[in-house]
Design an enzyme around this catalytic site. Structure first.
Site, PDB file in Angstrom:
ATOM      1  N   ASP A  81      -0.717 -15.106 -13.163  1.00  0.00           N
ATOM      2  CA  ASP A  81      -0.659 -14.618 -11.781  1.00  0.00           C
ATOM      3  C   ASP A  81      -0.848 -15.775 -10.789  1.00  0.00           C
ATOM      4  OD1 ASP A  81      -0.743 -12.597  -9.777  1.00  0.00           O
ATOM      5  OD2 ASP A  81      -2.939 -12.562  -9.836  1.00  0.00           O
ATOM      6  N   HIS A 185      -5.230  -9.663   0.190  1.00  0.00           N
ATOM      7  CA  HIS A 185      -6.098  -9.890  -0.968  1.00  0.00           C
ATOM      8  C   HIS A 185      -7.562  -9.694  -0.571  1.00  0.00           C
ATOM      9  CE1 HIS A 185      -2.636 -12.411  -2.604  1.00  0.00           C
ATOM     10  NE2 HIS A 185      -2.920 -11.592  -3.592  1.00  0.00           N
ATOM     11  N   SER A 216      -6.480  -3.602  -4.185  1.00  0.00           N
ATOM     12  CA  SER A 216      -7.837  -3.092  -3.916  1.00  0.00           C
ATOM     13  C   SER A 216      -7.972  -2.645  -2.471  1.00  0.00           C
ATOM     14  CB  SER A 216      -8.872  -4.210  -4.131  1.00  0.00           C
ATOM     15  OG  SER A 216      -8.910  -4.593  -5.468  1.00  0.00           O
TER      16      SER A 216
HETATM   17  O1  G3H Z   1      -2.778 -11.060  -7.641  1.00  0.00           O
HETATM   18  C1  G3H Z   1      -3.760 -10.307  -7.658  1.00  0.00           C
HETATM   19  C2  G3H Z   1      -4.023  -9.416  -6.579  1.00  0.00           C
HETATM   20  O2  G3H Z   1      -3.055  -9.370  -5.629  1.00  0.00           O
HETATM   21  C3  G3H Z   1      -5.264  -8.631  -6.498  1.00  0.00           C
HETATM   22  O3  G3H Z   1      -5.621  -8.326  -5.156  1.00  0.00           O
HETATM   23  O4  G3H Z   1      -8.075  -8.489  -5.464  1.00  0.00           O
HETATM   24  O5  G3H Z   1      -7.096  -7.512  -3.409  1.00  0.00           O
HETATM   25  O6  G3H Z   1      -6.956  -6.270  -5.554  1.00  0.00           O
HETATM   26  P1  G3H Z   1      -7.023  -7.611  -4.880  1.00  0.00           P
HETATM   27 ZN    ZN Z   2      -2.101 -11.427  -5.512  1.00  0.00          ZN
END
Ligand code: G3H
Ligand code: ZN
Length: 290
Positions: A81, A185, A216
């Protein structure tokens, strides 16, 4: 069973539901995600973000993710990722990751295309799927401070444009595209306002699985609308991790009288809470809930 991103997203793309992609920085979170997916009999994506290299080196956590994916009773994609260094992505591909994301979203359009193209060309002979990003998801992955420039930008300057997304997909040959339409994020400071029409326009223009980053904090109804509009992969980390943190906090309060609290007890409490949290999330994304 270990599968590629293309394989894990195919049916979801055709039927307009979504697969959850969870960042797993340790054995507790890997187990939580796989246990949740198995309990619901749903496919899932385990992902390792380059930003987590310091707490979980790819060379150490990668083989564990792959081993657990192979043993799982459901299809599991193991994905890299937010890779910003091409060498890092190559390391993941050589190790056996079945999918990588090249994140050139901070670069200008031409450089993003050129670098993403290098990644798709390296991935193709290995049968590895590639995700890339166009547009700006608010705040960097890992919950860092917002870029002050974000305050001054209008949505049109940050959000993915359908025509540009179509040109980007054609020029790079990616398998999935992360798009910007109002998510951020980390922890949201205000309720997110998502541009669902934009998702639908991009899906129509690009005809590829689209990825929501910053899952999230998005409400259940907004998830359903975004998925109905064309999101097929939902990236999710912060609130899963916070669910583990809250469970440990509660456990310590409830056991304040004890002097023998062990870390392995806390890790198990966190794992169980993260499993429940991930079950809820997958339950929202999966076919039968929409
Ligand atoms: O790439 C990972 C994410 O976009 C996770 O985002 O931590 O806001 O859920 P988050
Ligand atoms: Zn991300």
């Amino acid at each position: 069973m270990l599968v590629t991103l293309n394989e894990v997203l195919k049916e979801a793309y055709e039927q307009k539901w979504a697969v959850g992609a969870f960042n797993t920085v340790n054995l507790s979170s890997i187990r939580a995600v796989i246990d949740a997916a198995e309990a619901l009999k749903q496919p899932v994506i385990l992902q390792h973000a380059q930003i987590h290299e310091a707490i979980a080196p790819l060379a150490v956590i990668g083989p564990v993710m792959l081993e657990m994916a192979k043993k799982a009773e459901v299809p599991v994609c193991v994905h890299l990722d937010h890779g910003e260094d091409i060498d890092y992505l190559l390391q993941a591909m050589e190790m056996g990751f079945t999918s990588v994301m090249y994140d050139g979203s901070k670069l200008d359009y031409d450089e993003n295309v050129a670098n993403t193209r290098v990644v798709t060309e390296a991935a193709a002979p290995l049968g590895v799927s590639v995700e890339a990003e166009l547009g700006r998801v608010l705040r960097p992955e890992g919950g860092g401070e917002p870029d002050p420039q974000e305050e001054t930008l209008a949505p049109e300057d940050m959000y993915t444009r359908p025509d540009e997304a179509a040109a980007f997909a054609a020029a790079t040959g990616v398998d999935a595209l992360a798009i910007a339409f109002g998510t951020a994020h980390g922890v949201y400071t205000a309720e997110p306002k998502l541009d669902f029409d934009r998702i639908a326009q991009i899906r129509q223009a690009v005809k590829l699985p689209l990825v929501m980053h910053g899952g999230s904090g998005v409400g259940d109804e907004d998830f359903k609308k975004a998925i109905a509009a064309g999101i097929t992969k939902v990236n999710y980390f912060t609130y899963m991790s916070m669910a583990g943190g809250q469970a440990v906090r509660d456990f310590i309060s409830a056991n304040a009288h004890r002097e023998d609290i062990r870390f392995d007890e806390m890790a198990e409490v966190a794992r169980a809470a993260m499993e429940d949290h991930v079950k809820h999330a997958i339950g929202i994304f999966m076919k039968s809930s929409l």
